[in-house]
Scaffold this motif. Structure first.
Motif, short mmCIF file in Angstrom:
data_model
loop_
_atom_site.label_atom_id
_atom_site.label_comp_id
_atom_site.label_asym_id
_atom_site.label_seq_id
_atom_site.Cartn_x
_atom_site.Cartn_y
_atom_site.Cartn_z
N ALA A 167 0.82 -1.23 0.00
CA ALA A 167 0.00 0.00 0.00
C ALA A 167 0.85 1.27 0.00
N VAL A 168 1.89 1.30 0.83
CA VAL A 168 2.61 2.57 1.01
C VAL A 168 3.60 2.81 -0.13
N LEU A 169 4.33 1.78 -0.54
CA LEU A 169 5.21 1.97 -1.71
C LEU A 169 4.37 2.41 -2.91
N THR A 170 3.19 1.81 -3.06
CA THR A 170 2.33 2.12 -4.21
C THR A 170 1.73 3.52 -4.12
N GLY A 171 1.12 3.84 -2.98
CA GLY A 171 0.46 5.14 -2.84
C GLY A 171 1.46 6.29 -2.85
N TYR A 172 2.55 6.10 -2.14
CA TYR A 172 3.60 7.14 -2.11
C TYR A 172 4.19 7.31 -3.51
N GLY A 180 -11.17 6.18 -4.02
CA GLY A 180 -11.04 4.91 -3.31
C GLY A 180 -10.26 5.11 -2.03
N VAL A 181 -10.92 4.87 -0.91
CA VAL A 181 -10.28 5.08 0.40
C VAL A 181 -10.10 3.72 1.08
N GLY A 182 -9.41 2.80 0.41
CA GLY A 182 -8.95 1.56 1.04
C GLY A 182 -7.52 1.79 1.51
N GLY A 183 -6.79 0.71 1.74
CA GLY A 183 -5.42 0.84 2.21
C GLY A 183 -4.56 1.65 1.25
N VAL A 184 -4.71 1.40 -0.04
CA VAL A 184 -3.89 2.09 -1.04
C VAL A 184 -4.30 3.57 -1.12
N GLY A 185 -5.60 3.84 -1.12
CA GLY A 185 -6.07 5.22 -1.16
C GLY A 185 -5.63 6.00 0.06
N LEU A 186 -5.67 5.37 1.23
CA LEU A 186 -5.25 6.06 2.46
C LEU A 186 -3.76 6.40 2.40
N ALA A 187 -2.96 5.47 1.89
CA ALA A 187 -1.52 5.74 1.75
C ALA A 187 -1.30 6.87 0.74
N THR A 188 -2.12 6.91 -0.30
CA THR A 188 -2.02 7.97 -1.31
C THR A 188 -2.37 9.32 -0.70
N LEU A 189 -3.41 9.34 0.13
CA LEU A 189 -3.79 10.59 0.81
C LEU A 189 -2.65 11.08 1.70
N GLN A 190 -2.06 10.15 2.46
CA GLN A 190 -0.94 10.55 3.33
C GLN A 190 0.22 11.10 2.50
N ARG A 224 -8.02 21.33 -17.12
CA ARG A 224 -7.37 21.30 -18.43
C ARG A 224 -5.87 21.12 -18.20
N GLY A 225 -5.25 20.16 -18.83
CA GLY A 225 -3.83 19.89 -18.61
C GLY A 225 -3.54 19.08 -17.36
N GLY A 226 -4.58 18.61 -16.66
CA GLY A 226 -4.38 17.86 -15.41
C GLY A 226 -3.87 16.45 -15.67
N ARG A 227 -3.42 15.81 -14.59
CA ARG A 227 -2.84 14.47 -14.70
C ARG A 227 -3.67 13.45 -13.90
N THR A 228 -3.94 12.31 -14.51
CA THR A 228 -4.61 11.21 -13.82
C THR A 228 -3.69 10.00 -13.80
N THR A 229 -3.45 9.49 -12.60
CA THR A 229 -2.65 8.28 -12.45
C THR A 229 -3.55 7.15 -11.99
N VAL A 230 -3.49 6.03 -12.69
CA VAL A 230 -4.33 4.88 -12.34
C VAL A 230 -3.49 3.86 -11.58
N VAL A 231 -3.88 3.62 -10.35
CA VAL A 231 -3.21 2.65 -9.48
C VAL A 231 -4.03 1.36 -9.41
N GLY A 232 -5.36 1.52 -9.43
CA GLY A 232 -6.25 0.37 -9.28
C GLY A 232 -6.08 -0.63 -10.41
N ILE A 233 -6.34 -1.88 -10.09
CA ILE A 233 -6.23 -2.96 -11.09
C ILE A 233 -7.63 -3.52 -11.30
N GLY A 234 -8.09 -3.48 -12.56
CA GLY A 234 -9.45 -3.91 -12.83
C GLY A 234 -9.54 -5.06 -13.80
N ARG A 235 -10.75 -5.29 -14.30
CA ARG A 235 -10.99 -6.41 -15.20
C ARG A 235 -10.62 -6.05 -16.63
#
Ligand code: APR
Ligand code: ZN
Ligand code: ZN
Length: 360
Positions: A163-168, A187-197, A270-281
C-alpha cells in the motif's frame, strides 16, 4: 508445517490450513512473518480478476524476520528484519538494466510459476505474488526481500511492502505532485489512504477523497483529505467546485474500475494528470472522444507499484515514518488472525474499513 491461507482454485473460499514448507533452496530465504496486510489484489487473485498459478498461498504485503538462508545467499542473515517485495526485479531485462525502471521488470512474477511448498497431501503450492505472505512462515527468492531500516515497528512495516510503496510512488513518482497542487483520490482503502498521506506529505493544497462509502470520511480526513465526496453521478462536478471551478491538478484512481478512471479524468483541470493505481478487469472498458483528448490536453497514465524502485525507496519511506510524515498505524482499522482473512475479504467487497492487518 506452518499455517497458511490457501487459494485452491479461482473462486474457491480460502482454506486456512497447514502447509509443508521446505528449507530454503539455493538463492532462497525463509522468513517468519510478523504481519501481512490484506490487499484488494489478494481478493482479485481469489476471484480471477488477476491470475497466477494455483493452488497458491495468497498475501503479498508482509514483513518479518529471516529464519534461515539457502545456498549462495549473501546480504541476508537469520534475525534480519525484512519487508517483502512482491515484484522482485531481475536486474537484467531491458526494463531493469537499460531503462532503470525495475517496477516494469518482465521477470517480476517469475517465482509465481514455480511451486515453493506442498499441501499435506503432497500437491505443489505456488507462492502468491512471489511472496505468499498469508502464512506463519514463507520461503522467497532473496531478491524479494528489502532490509527494514531502524526505527520502524516490524508489524506495521508490512504495509510498506504494497500500500505505502504504491500510494507514495503514485504521488511522488507517477503524478509528481508539487506543493500547493490539488489532488483527488478515488477509493479510500489501504492504497487510497496511503495515497492521501503521500499527498499531504507532498504539501498538496486541496485534497479531495472520493469513495462510494459515506463511512470512510473520518478515515480519509485523518489521512490528509481536506474534502470528502461520496461518489455519485455528479462527483466530477463537485470536485471542480471544490477546486475553484477548474478541476483538480491531479487525480489518483485507487479503485480499479473503468467508471472511476473516467470520472477521475473528468475531474481534472485542463492539462491535469490522472494516475491509475487500481487494477481492474480486462473487459471493463472506457471511451475517450478524439476531440476531448485534444481539447483538455490531460494526461492519463498507469503505474505499477507506484513506479517505485523498492530498494531505493524503502529507506525514504522509513525516514518519513520515523519523522511522522507517514503514519502506518493510521492505515490499519483491523488487526486480525489468519482465520479472519475471509471476513476481511467480505469487508473489502462491501467497501468497509481501511487496511486489515494479519498479525502473527
Ligand atoms: N467510486 C469510489 N470508490 C469506490 C468505488 C467507486 N465506484 N467502488 C469502490 N470504491 C472504494 C471502496 O469503497 C473501497 O473503499 O474503493 C476502495 C477500495 O479499497 P480496497 O478494497 O481496500 O482496495 P485497496 O487494497 O486499497 O486497493 C485498491 O489498488 O493495488 C490496487 O488491486 C488493488 O485495485 C485495487 C486498488
Ligand atoms: Zn497489494
Ligand atoms: Zn528485469
Amino acid at each position: 508445517m506452518v499455517r497458511a491461507a490457501v487459494l485452491s482454485a479461482v473462486g474457491a473460499p480460502l482454506d486456512i490450513t497447514e502447509i509443508d514448507l521446505p528449507a530454503p533452496g539455493p538463492g532462497q530465504v525463509r522468513v517468519k512473518l510478523a504481519a501481512a496486510g490484506v490487499c484488494h489484489s489478494d481478493l482479485s487473485l481469489s476471484n480471477g480478476t488477476l491470475r497466477q498459478p494455483v493452488p497458491a498461498v495468497l498475501g503479498h504485503e508482509g514483513a518479518g524476520t529471516v529464519v534461515s538462508v539457502g545456498e549462495g545467499v549473501t546480504g541476508h542473515a537469520p534475525g534480519d528484519r525484512v519487508v517483502l517485495n512482491w515484484a522482485p526485479s531481475c536486474g537484467e531485462c531491458h526494463f531493469c538494466a537499460t531503462l532503470a525502471e525495475p517496477w516494469l521488470c518482465v521477470n517480476a512474477q517469475a517465482a509465481t510459476t514455480v511451486p515453493y511448498a506442498r499441501t499435506p497431501a503432497g500437491d505443489p503450492l505456488y507462492p502468491g505474488l512471489s511472496t505468499a505472505a498469508f502464512a506463519e512462515e514463507t520461503v522467497v527468492p532473496a531478491h524479494a526481500l528489502l532490509p527494514l531500516p531502524e526505527g520502524v515497528p516490524l508489524t506495521d512495516a508490512a504495509l510498506l511492502g504494497c500500500a505505502v510503496l504504491t500510494g507514495y510512488g503514485a504521488v511522488h513518482h507517477s503524478a509528481r505532485v508539487r506543493a500547493g497542487e490539488s489532488v483527488a483520490v478515488f477509493g479510500v482503502g489501504g492504497v487510497g489512504l496511503a495515497t492521501l498521506q503521500a499527498a499531504r506529505l507532498a504539501g498538496a493544497g486541496t485534497v479531495v477523497a472520493v469513495d462510494i462509502s459515506p463511512e470512510k470520511e473520518e478515515l480519509a480526513r485523518s489521512a490528509g483529505a481536506t474534502e470528502y465526496v461520496v461518489a455519485s453521478e455528479t462527483t466530477a462536478k463537485e470536485i471542480r467546485k471544490l477546486t475553484g471551478g477548474l478541476g483538480a491538478d491531479v487525480a489518483v484512481e485507487c479503485v480499479g474500475r473503468a467508471e472511476t478512471i473516467r470520472t477521475a479524468w473528468n475531474s481534472t483541470r485542463r492539462g491535469g494528470r490522472t494516475t491509475v493505481v487500481g487494477i481492474g478487469r480486462k473487459d471493463d472498458t472506457m471511451t475517450l472522444s478524439a476531440l476531448e483528448i485534444f481539447h483538455f490536453a490531460r494526461t492519463l497514465t498507469g503505474c505499477v507499484y507506484g513506479d517505485s524502485d523498492p530498494a531505493r525507496d524503502l529507506p525514504v519511506l522509513a525516514r518519513h515514518v520515523r519523522e511522522g510524515g507517514l503514519d502506518l498505524g493510521a492505515l490499519v482499522t483491523d488487526r486480525i488472525g489468519l482465520a479472519d482473512i475471509p471476513a476481511a475479504f467480505d469487508a473489502m467487497r462491501a467497501g468497509r474499513g481501511g487496511r486489515a492487518l494479519v498479525v502473527f
